[in-house]
Design a protein around this motif. Structure first.
Motif, PDB file in Angstrom:
ATOM      1  N   SER A 359       2.254  -4.841  -9.978  1.00  0.00           N
ATOM      2  CA  SER A 359       1.298  -5.542  -9.355  1.00  0.00           C
ATOM      3  C   SER A 359       0.633  -4.721  -8.318  1.00  0.00           C
ATOM      4  CB  SER A 359       1.818  -6.994  -9.082  1.00  0.00           C
ATOM      5  OG  SER A 359       2.644  -6.777  -7.808  1.00  0.00           O
ATOM      6  N   ALA A 360      -0.574  -5.048  -7.705  1.00  0.00           N
ATOM      7  CA  ALA A 360      -0.944  -4.138  -6.371  1.00  0.00           C
ATOM      8  C   ALA A 360      -0.109  -4.309  -5.258  1.00  0.00           C
ATOM      9  CB  ALA A 360      -2.306  -4.675  -6.140  1.00  0.00           C
ATOM     10  N   ASP A 361       0.666  -5.384  -5.179  1.00  0.00           N
ATOM     11  CA  ASP A 361       1.459  -5.786  -3.855  1.00  0.00           C
ATOM     12  C   ASP A 361       2.894  -4.795  -4.061  1.00  0.00           C
ATOM     13  OD1 ASP A 361      -0.269  -7.426  -2.774  1.00  0.00           O
ATOM     14  OD2 ASP A 361       0.640  -9.305  -3.154  1.00  0.00           O
ATOM     15  N   GLU A 362       3.320  -4.966  -5.242  1.00  0.00           N
ATOM     16  CA  GLU A 362       4.562  -4.353  -5.703  1.00  0.00           C
ATOM     17  C   GLU A 362       4.370  -2.796  -5.653  1.00  0.00           C
ATOM     18  OE1 GLU A 362       8.620  -3.846  -6.535  1.00  0.00           O
ATOM     19  OE2 GLU A 362       7.441  -5.404  -5.752  1.00  0.00           O
ATOM     20  N   ARG A 363       3.186  -2.292  -5.890  1.00  0.00           N
ATOM     21  CA  ARG A 363       2.855  -0.858  -6.050  1.00  0.00           C
ATOM     22  C   ARG A 363       2.793  -0.283  -4.793  1.00  0.00           C
ATOM     23  NH1 ARG A 363      -1.618   2.074 -10.043  1.00  0.00           N
ATOM     24  NH2 ARG A 363      -1.128   4.057  -9.286  1.00  0.00           N
ATOM     25  N   GLU A 364       2.102  -1.349  -3.703  1.00  0.00           N
ATOM     26  CA  GLU A 364       1.892  -0.813  -2.293  1.00  0.00           C
ATOM     27  C   GLU A 364       3.311  -0.945  -1.532  1.00  0.00           C
ATOM     28  OE1 GLU A 364       0.335   0.460   1.100  1.00  0.00           O
ATOM     29  OE2 GLU A 364      -0.742   0.099  -0.656  1.00  0.00           O
ATOM     30  N   ARG A 365       4.227  -1.703  -2.087  1.00  0.00           N
ATOM     31  CA  ARG A 365       5.692  -1.684  -1.483  1.00  0.00           C
ATOM     32  C   ARG A 365       6.561  -0.437  -1.803  1.00  0.00           C
ATOM     33  NH1 ARG A 365      10.553  -2.794  -2.417  1.00  0.00           N
ATOM     34  NH2 ARG A 365      10.156  -3.138  -4.891  1.00  0.00           N
ATOM     35  N   LEU A 366       6.127  -0.057  -2.732  1.00  0.00           N
ATOM     36  CA  LEU A 366       6.965   1.322  -3.514  1.00  0.00           C
ATOM     37  C   LEU A 366       6.470   2.426  -2.688  1.00  0.00           C
ATOM     38  CD1 LEU A 366       7.656   0.446  -7.228  1.00  0.00           C
ATOM     39  CD2 LEU A 366       9.358   0.403  -5.198  1.00  0.00           C
ATOM     40  N   ALA A 367       5.114   2.391  -2.879  1.00  0.00           N
ATOM     41  CA  ALA A 367       4.682   3.451  -2.028  1.00  0.00           C
ATOM     42  C   ALA A 367       4.981   3.459  -0.738  1.00  0.00           C
ATOM     43  CB  ALA A 367       3.042   3.551  -2.266  1.00  0.00           C
ATOM     44  N   LEU A 381       5.938   8.381  -6.882  1.00  0.00           N
ATOM     45  CA  LEU A 381       5.361   7.305  -7.439  1.00  0.00           C
ATOM     46  C   LEU A 381       4.391   7.610  -8.481  1.00  0.00           C
ATOM     47  CD1 LEU A 381       5.503   4.156  -8.054  1.00  0.00           C
ATOM     48  CD2 LEU A 381       3.841   3.992  -6.167  1.00  0.00           C
ATOM     49  N   ILE A 382       4.349   7.670  -9.647  1.00  0.00           N
ATOM     50  CA  ILE A 382       3.332   8.130 -10.341  1.00  0.00           C
ATOM     51  C   ILE A 382       3.093   6.889 -11.721  1.00  0.00           C
ATOM     52  CG2 ILE A 382       3.993  10.469 -10.413  1.00  0.00           C
ATOM     53  CD1 ILE A 382       4.843  10.352 -13.205  1.00  0.00           C
ATOM     54  N   SER A 383       1.818   7.394 -12.411  1.00  0.00           N
ATOM     55  CA  SER A 383       1.561   6.706 -13.682  1.00  0.00           C
ATOM     56  C   SER A 383       1.281   7.929 -14.811  1.00  0.00           C
ATOM     57  CB  SER A 383       0.636   5.713 -13.794  1.00  0.00           C
ATOM     58  OG  SER A 383      -0.007   5.372 -15.155  1.00  0.00           O
TER      59      SER A 383
END
Length: 464
Positions: A359-367, A381-383
């Protein structure tokens, strides 16, 4: 026309073949016979090794392994266990309950997520009237289907024969009406069992001899690569973490990459170019998994030699998976078995993959968590699917390779076109400036193995 085989060769072919238990579409029941929480805590207190994952996550994984070879998983269930039973591993009440499910659902195969002895396997098959395989048997079947190279095929056959050697009594229960051997100690069909065991041992010895030749060939290939020399980058990680997808993204290759456990078995290598022009070899390796059978760890050690030899290891993690931390722990265990320190931040880069599934929030948290980490330990952090984060990953690889390398400033005369071409081919060009007099001033970085040739060609180069 193929030459006719001797009876011994025919029998060995039967023994060497994976048991015919996993035809596509076979209706399967997956059972997780896991220790109860109370028993796990007690075992850990006594210093016994136990799998720390929640039973539900372990059951999902073994069901995924079954799906990876096209079984139709009709039902999966956890069988709480206070302690393994010698005869059937699980209790008699649970055996009867599962027998009802097998009959009602017309199950042809039961997969047990544990290591069964030959006697336990035979007793469960009699009780359920269905074929039974354990975790080792299932993983062997997957490896047998996925191996493509000569080495991979030989490794799988060796592991399978080692597994089959201890289960010969199961193969010859039809001889129980006969007495093999002599006197009172002769067991059922003992003469045939001993003959089979001898056939298997002879074949295993031949395979080991063939593998020695393959390993020598791979060693020669590695030696020739060192002469070039290109640095080696190896992808490691839990199975289905996205290593092959990342490999394809970085090399524009077409290695099989599917949402499937153990989609790739045989190691594959391709060249890649780093941001400042240096070439490197990227190697994709077999995925790791928890409780990998010992015989398979030993059998595939040769295929993991690229990991041992690698200059940089990319530990690819599926951060969208609920058990990503536990999976990282399993990878660390295998790395230690290979003699690699999983905490060596100079050599290992952690890659947080599948950011596109967050999710956008989880991605921001990990970044944010990634950027707050010290530079040496910073995960990327990649895709691998979308390509997000790949430029940063390539830059990080380059930084790790640069550790300990010298940087030089070199003045190239306008008439020395060959020298300029050599520098572009053999060094990293960090900066370039062309002056009014036509001279080109370059800042370069190069591996230690190329320094003697460089200094012989450019003796006036200055260390920065």
């Amino acid at each position: 026309m193929a030459e006719p085989r001797s009876p011994g060769e025919e029998r060995l072919a039967q023994l060497a073949e994976p048991e015919k238990v996993v035809a596509a579409g076979t209706r399967a029941l997956v059972v997780g016979p896991y220790l109860t929480r109370k028993r796990r805590i007690s075992a850990e207190a006594d210093g016994e090794g136990t799998n720390p994952r929640p039973p539900e996550a372990r059951l999902d994984e073994i069901a995924g392994l079954a799906l990876a070879i096209d079984l139709t998983v009709v039902h999966s269930m956890i069988a709480p266990l206070s302690s393994p039973r010698p005869a059937t591993f699980i209790g008699s009440g649970k055996v009867d309950e599962l027998a009802g499910i097998v009959r009602a659902e017309e199950i042809g195969l039961v997969v047990m997520d544990c290591a069964l002895s030959p006697v336990q396997q035979r007793n469960l098959e009699k009780a359920w009237g269905a074929k039974v395989i354990d975790r080792t048997g299932l993983i062997l079947e997957i490896f047998g289907r996925r191996a493509r190279t000569k080495e991979g095929t030989l490794q799988v056959e060796l592991a399978h024969l080692s597994y089959q050697k201890g289960r010969l009594v199961r193969s010859w229960t039809h001889l129980e009406r006969q007495r093999g051997g002599f006197g009172f100690l002769g067991g059922p069909g003992e003469t045939q069992i001993e003959a089979d065991r001898r056939l298997i041992q002879e074949r295993m010895t031949r395979i080991e001899r063939d593998l020695e030749g393959v390993v020598k060939t791979r060693s020669l290939h590695r030696t020739s690569r060192r002469r070039v020399p290109y640095p080696i980058i190896a992808l490691v990680g839990y199975t289905n973490a996205g290593k092959s997808t990342l490999f394809n993204r970085m090399t524009q290759a077409d290695v099989l990459a599917e949402n499937m456990l153990f989609a790739t078995l045989d190691p594959t290598s391709r060249s890649i170019e780093l941001p400042h022009g240096e070439k490197a070899i990227l190697s994709d390796t077999v995925g790791f998994i928890s409780d990998l059978p010992t015989m398979l760890v030993a059998a595939f050690r040769a295929t993991l030699e690229d990991v041992v030899e690698a200059d940089v290891l990319l530990h690819v993690r599926d951060v969208s998976h609920g058990e990503t931390e536990a999976q990282a722990g399993d990878v660390a265990i295998v790395l230690r078995e290979l003699g690699i320190d999983p905490d060596d931040t100079k050599r290992i880069v952690e890659v947080w993959n599948k950011a596109d599934l967050l999710s956008a929030d989880e991605r921001e948290r990990l970044a944010t968590a990634s950027h707050r980490t010290g530079e040496e330990r910073r995960p990327i952090l990649i895709s691998a699917v979308t390509g997000d984060g790949i430029p940063e990953l390539l830059a990080t690889i380059e930084q790790h390779l640069a550790m300990g390398r010298r940087t030089y400033e070199v003045d190239v005369a306008p008439e020395d076109g060959q020298g300029l071409a050599w520098l572009h081919e053999n060094t990293e060009i960090l900066d370039r400036e062309t002056r009014e007099n036509g001279h080109t001033i370059l800042q370069i970085r190069l591996v230690a193995g190329k320094e003697p040739r460089f200094l012989n060609r450019f003796p006036e180069a200055r260390v920065l």
